[in-house]
Design a protein around this motif. Sequence first.
Motif: not given
Length: 455
Positions: A369-390
Amino acid sequence: MKRTKVKIQIQPAGLQTDDPTIMLSDSLVKRWKLTAQSSLQLRFGSAKHEVKVTPLSQAGVLRIPDSIAAKWGLVHGIPLCLHYKSSTRSLHIGPLIGVMVSRVHAGSPERPFGAVTSFCREMDDACRLYGAAVYFVTPDEVNGHGETVRGWHYAGKWIKRAFPLPHIIYNRLTSRKLENRANVQQFIRHAKTQNQAVLFNEKYLNKTEVFDALRKESSLQVYLPESHLLHNVQQLKMMCTKYNTVFLKPITGSLGKGIIRIKRKIDGGFICQFANRSGASKLTFGNSGQLANAFIKKIKRQRYQIQQGLSLISVGGRPVDFRALVQLNDVGQWSITSIVARTAGGHHFVSNLARGGSLSTVREALARSNSTSASGGALKLRRAALAIAKGIESQITGHFAELGIDLALDTQGKVWLLEVNSKPSKEDNTALSTSRAIRPSVKKVVQYSRYAAKF
């Protein structure tokens, strides 16, 4: 939890005594303080039979008379979990999992369940790995009475036979119409009442239900784009004035079907794109009045969720989103099984595989994506997915053991929820490997089933 697993052996009819007798490894007879020729109740799903017990020198074996095994659909050599309840003098084997599938193709013995046949084989393989039994049943075979149900199981080939009511019902029906059929609901009620069966993934979720429920959790509001059930064209005009892009999504849709993207032009006009298999058809309107007039009839025919458009990270100019598969694990806790990136295909604005999208790893998509905003994206996605499932578990009535959670990462690095699917497509979540090994998602279903059935 330490489990006892045994290999089931079938005692040929000619070697049986007059009284039904099971033979159980001597070490287990001693562990549970069973006396030779003692009487107890053998149970498998809803089936039960009074039997006598004889010790057997062979370790890790339960030998069952052919007459009982034939009635219960038990196969020689399969491993099953086993536990003894001294309070009721009952020996339980299982768990027995009944998977509801939509249809059987009678003229196709090699692929009786169509595109999900390979998944069904994986379920059978996973059950043999973890000590469980599984059969597959269609809406045409179930009813709200009786102690047995006719289903299909794999024994070198697909065979149809009678089975007891299961400990676990795993709903893989692919339409609301099928799961709402009267006989299906009667079967579920009957299995719950007669055998305390545990049902999971019991219903489809609609988009309005999900967003309305998650808004009640203050910690989840950060992930929710503005989203409403669309009632009228005034509401449509208001959202199109507020945001440069909005999406209309059928509240009961799946696989990207029927999604409409509306983009506001600099001159005040609007471009509407309609998702279809070949890409997206396009209509242009000069102003909000023309747009509203075009949607009056459509809104009356179809219920839509209207959602704020987002500025997503992209790869090669194509938007990317992420599908997280979140499942209950072997101790009943939500866990991430996989997250994959989905890039929209050419001429498409949705990323579903059924609409030409392509899969990649999260790391690869973020890097490309060559986006600076992608930094740390994988961890953010995991946290969000778990929180939403709960959040789904706490705010929506029903038992769900796996959820497909569609997330997006915008150009500012913020994670957004797009939608939640309670019947995640096994094809959408296929591992990127071409290995024929049992997928982790299938293993988790069986592991959770053992936990839920208390085996």
